[in-house]
Design a protein around this motif. Structure first.
Motif, PDB file in Angstrom:
ATOM      1  N   GLY A  38       0.801  -1.224   0.000  1.00 19.04           N
ATOM      2  CA  GLY A  38       0.000   0.000   0.000  1.00 19.04           C
ATOM      3  C   GLY A  38       0.829   1.267   0.000  1.00 19.04           C
ATOM      4  O   GLY A  38       0.423   2.285   0.570  1.00 19.04           O
ATOM      5  N   ILE A  39       2.011   1.183  -0.622  1.00 23.35           N
ATOM      6  CA  ILE A  39       2.874   2.365  -0.767  1.00 23.35           C
ATOM      7  C   ILE A  39       3.230   2.527  -2.237  1.00 23.35           C
ATOM      8  O   ILE A  39       3.046   1.604  -3.036  1.00 23.35           O
ATOM      9  CB  ILE A  39       4.169   2.247   0.083  1.00 23.35           C
ATOM     10  N   GLY A  40       3.748   3.668  -2.587  1.00 21.23           N
ATOM     11  CA  GLY A  40       4.164   3.896  -3.959  1.00 21.23           C
ATOM     12  C   GLY A  40       5.471   3.189  -4.281  1.00 21.23           C
ATOM     13  O   GLY A  40       6.314   2.977  -3.410  1.00 21.23           O
ATOM     14  N   GLN A  41       5.658   2.844  -5.540  1.00 24.43           N
ATOM     15  CA  GLN A  41       6.883   2.181  -5.979  1.00 24.43           C
ATOM     16  C   GLN A  41       8.094   3.069  -5.757  1.00 24.43           C
ATOM     17  O   GLN A  41       9.163   2.582  -5.385  1.00 24.43           O
ATOM     18  CB  GLN A  41       6.754   1.765  -7.450  1.00 24.43           C
ATOM     19  N   ASN A  42       7.938   4.372  -5.950  1.00 24.06           N
ATOM     20  CA  ASN A  42       9.048   5.289  -5.735  1.00 24.06           C
ATOM     21  C   ASN A  42       9.490   5.289  -4.264  1.00 24.06           C
ATOM     22  O   ASN A  42      10.689   5.304  -3.967  1.00 24.06           O
ATOM     23  CB  ASN A  42       8.666   6.701  -6.183  1.00 24.06           C
ATOM     24  N   LEU A  43       8.537   5.246  -3.344  1.00 21.04           N
ATOM     25  CA  LEU A  43       8.871   5.201  -1.925  1.00 21.04           C
ATOM     26  C   LEU A  43       9.600   3.895  -1.596  1.00 21.04           C
ATOM     27  O   LEU A  43      10.603   3.899  -0.872  1.00 21.04           O
ATOM     28  CB  LEU A  43       7.613   5.348  -1.065  1.00 21.04           C
ATOM     29  N   LEU A  44       9.130   2.780  -2.139  1.00 19.01           N
ATOM     30  CA  LEU A  44       9.808   1.504  -1.923  1.00 19.01           C
ATOM     31  C   LEU A  44      11.239   1.570  -2.436  1.00 19.01           C
ATOM     32  O   LEU A  44      12.170   1.111  -1.766  1.00 19.01           O
ATOM     33  CB  LEU A  44       9.052   0.362  -2.599  1.00 19.01           C
ATOM     34  N   SER A  45      11.432   2.142  -3.595  1.00 23.82           N
ATOM     35  CA  SER A  45      12.774   2.284  -4.155  1.00 23.82           C
ATOM     36  C   SER A  45      13.676   3.097  -3.222  1.00 23.82           C
ATOM     37  O   SER A  45      14.843   2.753  -3.008  1.00 23.82           O
ATOM     38  CB  SER A  45      12.692   2.948  -5.530  1.00 23.82           C
ATOM     39  N   SER A  69      17.027   1.650  -1.275  1.00 23.48           N
ATOM     40  CA  SER A  69      18.332   2.267  -1.510  1.00 23.48           C
ATOM     41  C   SER A  69      18.888   2.949  -0.263  1.00 23.48           C
ATOM     42  O   SER A  69      20.022   3.429  -0.267  1.00 23.48           O
ATOM     43  CB  SER A  69      18.238   3.285  -2.652  1.00 23.48           C
ATOM     44  N   GLY A  70      18.095   2.996   0.804  1.00 20.36           N
ATOM     45  CA  GLY A  70      18.533   3.630   2.038  1.00 20.36           C
ATOM     46  C   GLY A  70      18.432   5.142   2.012  1.00 20.36           C
ATOM     47  O   GLY A  70      18.926   5.817   2.911  1.00 20.36           O
ATOM     48  N   LYS A  71      17.757   5.681   1.007  1.00 19.33           N
ATOM     49  CA  LYS A  71      17.625   7.135   0.894  1.00 19.33           C
ATOM     50  C   LYS A  71      16.513   7.692   1.772  1.00 19.33           C
ATOM     51  O   LYS A  71      16.458   8.884   2.026  1.00 19.33           O
ATOM     52  CB  LYS A  71      17.370   7.532  -0.561  1.00 19.33           C
ATOM     53  N   LYS A  72      15.625   6.816   2.214  1.00 20.95           N
ATOM     54  CA  LYS A  72      14.486   7.246   3.028  1.00 20.95           C
ATOM     55  C   LYS A  72      14.372   6.307   4.222  1.00 20.95           C
ATOM     56  O   LYS A  72      14.516   5.093   4.094  1.00 20.95           O
ATOM     57  CB  LYS A  72      13.214   7.197   2.178  1.00 20.95           C
ATOM     58  N   HIS A  73      14.125   6.868   5.382  1.00 22.33           N
ATOM     59  CA  HIS A  73      13.934   6.080   6.596  1.00 22.33           C
ATOM     60  C   HIS A  73      12.596   5.351   6.527  1.00 22.33           C
ATOM     61  O   HIS A  73      11.571   5.944   6.193  1.00 22.33           O
ATOM     62  CB  HIS A  73      13.986   7.010   7.816  1.00 22.33           C
ATOM     63  N   LEU A  74      12.602   4.063   6.851  1.00 25.33           N
ATOM     64  CA  LEU A  74      11.376   3.263   6.836  1.00 25.33           C
ATOM     65  C   LEU A  74      10.409   3.782   7.890  1.00 25.33           C
ATOM     66  O   LEU A  74      10.744   3.850   9.075  1.00 25.33           O
ATOM     67  CB  LEU A  74      11.710   1.797   7.112  1.00 25.33           C
ATOM     68  N   SER A  75       9.207   4.140   7.456  1.00 25.87           N
ATOM     69  CA  SER A  75       8.197   4.631   8.407  1.00 25.87           C
ATOM     70  C   SER A  75       7.618   3.468   9.203  1.00 25.87           C
ATOM     71  O   SER A  75       7.624   2.316   8.758  1.00 25.87           O
ATOM     72  CB  SER A  75       7.072   5.355   7.667  1.00 25.87           C
ATOM     73  N   ASP A  76       7.118   3.787  10.380  1.00 25.82           N
ATOM     74  CA  ASP A  76       6.476   2.761  11.206  1.00 25.82           C
ATOM     75  C   ASP A  76       5.290   2.146  10.473  1.00 25.82           C
ATOM     76  O   ASP A  76       5.083   0.936  10.512  1.00 25.82           O
ATOM     77  CB  ASP A  76       6.001   3.348  12.536  1.00 25.82           C
ATOM     78  N   ARG A  77       4.514   2.983   9.794  1.00 27.60           N
ATOM     79  CA  ARG A  77       3.351   2.489   9.059  1.00 27.60           C
ATOM     80  C   ARG A  77       3.756   1.499   7.977  1.00 27.60           C
ATOM     81  O   ARG A  77       3.170   0.427   7.836  1.00 27.60           O
ATOM     82  CB  ARG A  77       2.580   3.655   8.435  1.00 27.60           C
ATOM     83  N   SER A  78       4.788   1.834   7.221  1.00 26.63           N
ATOM     84  CA  SER A  78       5.245   0.938   6.153  1.00 26.63           C
ATOM     85  C   SER A  78       5.817  -0.354   6.732  1.00 26.63           C
ATOM     86  O   SER A  78       5.576  -1.440   6.196  1.00 26.63           O
ATOM     87  CB  SER A  78       6.287   1.628   5.286  1.00 26.63           C
ATOM     88  N   ALA A  79       6.575  -0.241   7.818  1.00 27.36           N
ATOM     89  CA  ALA A  79       7.144  -1.434   8.452  1.00 27.36           C
ATOM     90  C   ALA A  79       6.041  -2.380   8.917  1.00 27.36           C
ATOM     91  O   ALA A  79       6.115  -3.594   8.699  1.00 27.36           O
ATOM     92  CB  ALA A  79       8.031  -1.025   9.623  1.00 27.36           C
ATOM     93  N   ARG A  80       5.008  -1.822   9.540  1.00 25.55           N
ATOM     94  CA  ARG A  80       3.895  -2.659  10.007  1.00 25.55           C
ATOM     95  C   ARG A  80       3.148  -3.284   8.829  1.00 25.55           C
ATOM     96  O   ARG A  80       2.712  -4.435   8.905  1.00 25.55           O
ATOM     97  CB  ARG A  80       2.958  -1.855  10.896  1.00 25.55           C
ATOM     98  N   ALA A  81       3.006  -2.550   7.741  1.00 22.26           N
ATOM     99  CA  ALA A  81       2.326  -3.081   6.559  1.00 22.26           C
ATOM    100  C   ALA A  81       3.125  -4.229   5.948  1.00 22.26           C
ATOM    101  O   ALA A  81       2.549  -5.247   5.537  1.00 22.26           O
ATOM    102  CB  ALA A  81       2.103  -1.971   5.531  1.00 22.26           C
ATOM    103  N   ILE A  82       4.437  -4.085   5.878  1.00 22.48           N
ATOM    104  CA  ILE A  82       5.292  -5.170   5.367  1.00 22.48           C
ATOM    105  C   ILE A  82       5.177  -6.378   6.288  1.00 22.48           C
ATOM    106  O   ILE A  82       5.040  -7.517   5.829  1.00 22.48           O
ATOM    107  CB  ILE A  82       6.759  -4.696   5.237  1.00 22.48           C
ATOM    108  N   ARG A  83       5.209  -6.141   7.585  1.00 22.24           N
ATOM    109  CA  ARG A  83       5.080  -7.230   8.560  1.00 22.24           C
ATOM    110  C   ARG A  83       3.759  -7.982   8.377  1.00 22.24           C
ATOM    111  O   ARG A  83       3.734  -9.211   8.296  1.00 22.24           O
ATOM    112  CB  ARG A  83       5.162  -6.680   9.978  1.00 22.24           C
ATOM    113  N   ARG A  84       2.678  -7.247   8.281  1.00 22.96           N
ATOM    114  CA  ARG A  84       1.360  -7.886   8.135  1.00 22.96           C
ATOM    115  C   ARG A  84       1.239  -8.641   6.820  1.00 22.96           C
ATOM    116  O   ARG A  84       0.786  -9.789   6.788  1.00 22.96           O
ATOM    117  CB  ARG A  84       0.246  -6.847   8.215  1.00 22.96           C
TER     118      ARG A  84
END
Length: 105
Positions: free
Chosen positions: A43-50, A54-69
């Motif tokens: 449920g995130i954009g492909q650009n954000l995943l990229s 690449s380590g250019k953006k800190h993983l948000s709590d929301r995204s981390a929980r979504a990946i976990r689920r």
């Protein structure tokens, strides 16, 4: 004997973000998913995943929980590299990818 493994709190933020991004990429590739299909599933954009990968953006709590689920990986894996409670099949695929690329554990 002292451990040479640093916790995420001891790593400089750029190194921690790069390590987290590498684990996200390994997880995605072990599942045979493209950035587009993985990001849609989370449920995130492909650009954000990229940017995460690449380590250019800190993983948000929301995204981390979504990946976990969505992919049943632990936050310990994403943030610290502790794979002990992840699905064995996934971790076997990740180990194979690491061996093929000679990525350190």
């Amino acid at each position: 004997m002292l451990s040479t493994v640093m916790s995420i709190d001891e790593q400089p933020p750029e190194e921690a973000d790069a390590a987290i991004g590498e684990r996200i990429r390994l997880t995605r590739e072990a599942m045979g998913l493209t950035q587009t299909s993985f990001s849609e599933a989370v449920g995130i954009g492909q650009n954000l995943l990229s940017q995460y990968e690449s380590g250019k953006k800190h993983l948000s709590d929301r995204s981390a929980r979504a990946i976990r689920r969505r992919f049943r990986v632990t936050l310990d894996w994403l943030y610290c590299g502790d794979a002990s409670n992840n699905p064995l099949e996934l971790m076997g695929a990740i180990k194979a990818l690491k061996r093929a690329r000679r990525v350190p554990h």
